[in-house]
Design a protein around this motif. Structure first.
Motif, PDB file in Angstrom:
ATOM      1  N   VAL A 240      51.944  27.818 -55.167  1.00  0.00           N
ATOM      2  CA  VAL A 240      53.420  27.885 -55.674  1.00  0.00           C
ATOM      3  C   VAL A 240      53.728  26.509 -56.228  1.00  0.00           C
ATOM      4  O   VAL A 240      53.226  25.432 -55.853  1.00  0.00           O
ATOM      5  N   ASP A 241      54.818  26.716 -57.056  1.00  0.00           N
ATOM      6  CA  ASP A 241      54.775  25.208 -57.791  1.00  0.00           C
ATOM      7  C   ASP A 241      55.220  24.122 -56.966  1.00  0.00           C
ATOM      8  O   ASP A 241      54.863  22.860 -57.476  1.00  0.00           O
ATOM      9  N   SER A 242      55.902  24.280 -56.166  1.00  0.00           N
ATOM     10  CA  SER A 242      56.539  23.005 -55.229  1.00  0.00           C
ATOM     11  C   SER A 242      55.182  22.209 -54.757  1.00  0.00           C
ATOM     12  O   SER A 242      55.311  21.485 -54.290  1.00  0.00           O
ATOM     13  N   VAL A 243      53.952  22.901 -54.547  1.00  0.00           N
ATOM     14  CA  VAL A 243      52.859  22.141 -53.792  1.00  0.00           C
ATOM     15  C   VAL A 243      51.643  21.780 -55.135  1.00  0.00           C
ATOM     16  O   VAL A 243      50.744  21.157 -54.853  1.00  0.00           O
TER      17      VAL A 243
ATOM     18  N   PRO B 163      55.809  34.994 -56.613  1.00  0.00           N
ATOM     19  CA  PRO B 163      55.649  34.179 -55.248  1.00  0.00           C
ATOM     20  C   PRO B 163      54.456  35.308 -54.479  1.00  0.00           C
ATOM     21  O   PRO B 163      54.135  36.167 -54.892  1.00  0.00           O
ATOM     22  N   ILE B 164      53.785  34.473 -53.696  1.00  0.00           N
ATOM     23  CA  ILE B 164      52.752  35.053 -52.823  1.00  0.00           C
ATOM     24  C   ILE B 164      53.567  35.845 -51.771  1.00  0.00           C
ATOM     25  O   ILE B 164      54.438  35.128 -50.937  1.00  0.00           O
TER      26      ILE B 164
ATOM     27  N   ARG C 157      60.187  32.793 -44.724  1.00  0.00           N
ATOM     28  CA  ARG C 157      58.665  32.415 -44.851  1.00  0.00           C
ATOM     29  C   ARG C 157      58.223  32.361 -46.274  1.00  0.00           C
ATOM     30  O   ARG C 157      58.804  33.225 -47.117  1.00  0.00           O
ATOM     31  N   GLU C 158      57.649  31.536 -46.661  1.00  0.00           N
ATOM     32  CA  GLU C 158      57.106  31.102 -48.101  1.00  0.00           C
ATOM     33  C   GLU C 158      55.755  31.111 -48.337  1.00  0.00           C
ATOM     34  O   GLU C 158      55.004  30.507 -47.416  1.00  0.00           O
ATOM     35  N   GLY C 159      55.239  31.845 -49.130  1.00  0.00           N
ATOM     36  CA  GLY C 159      53.692  31.930 -49.722  1.00  0.00           C
ATOM     37  C   GLY C 159      53.600  30.316 -50.343  1.00  0.00           C
ATOM     38  O   GLY C 159      54.254  30.139 -51.397  1.00  0.00           O
ATOM     39  N   VAL C 160      52.555  29.643 -49.673  1.00  0.00           N
ATOM     40  CA  VAL C 160      52.256  28.305 -50.524  1.00  0.00           C
ATOM     41  C   VAL C 160      50.929  28.434 -51.217  1.00  0.00           C
ATOM     42  O   VAL C 160      51.038  27.885 -52.505  1.00  0.00           O
TER      43      VAL C 160
END
Length: 125
Positions: free
Chosen positions: A60-63, A106-107, A45-48
């Protein structure tokens, strides 16, 4: 306690857009930070993104530059506008609420106390 209901997922072509909604039931919604997380098959799971009660935002950098988080406290709802979607954005998206979070990436999911069910976002190439 806070009950959260995420909605708005679906199937979209790469480059398309979706808006996710997270509706909360419970007292004191404006005091909660709300986070959006995602989990792709076989991945952690990744915080967005997250938003404080007063509207401070974090991504997050990717979005960054593609996703926008916002909230309407009168409607007890947080939105995640997702533009320029990519196949790698495909995941189940969850919203979560917390009284207090660390305001950095990171979140961290373990800082969030209440979770909604996920909504599936599929981006096809």
């Amino acid at each position: 306690d806070v009950q959260l209901q995420a909605s708005g997922g679906g199937l979209v072509l790469a480059g398309g857009l979706l808006r996710l909604s997270c509706e909360a039931c419970g007292p004191d919604f404006p005091v909660y930070a709300i986070g959006w997380f995602r989990q792709a098959p076989g991945k952690e799971r990744e915080g967005v993104s997250c938003i404080s009660g007063k509207g401070r935002t974090l991504y997050v950098d990717s979005v960054k530059g593609r996703f926008t988080i916002s909230r309407d406290n009168a409607k007890n709802t947080v939105y995640l506008q997702m533009n320029s979607l990519k196949p790698e954005d495909t995941a189940v998206y969850y919203c979560a609420a917390s009284h207090i979070i660390t305001w950095s990436t990171p979140i961290m999911s373990d800082e969030y106390e209440w979770w909604g069910q996920g909504t599936l976002v599929t981006v096809s190439s």
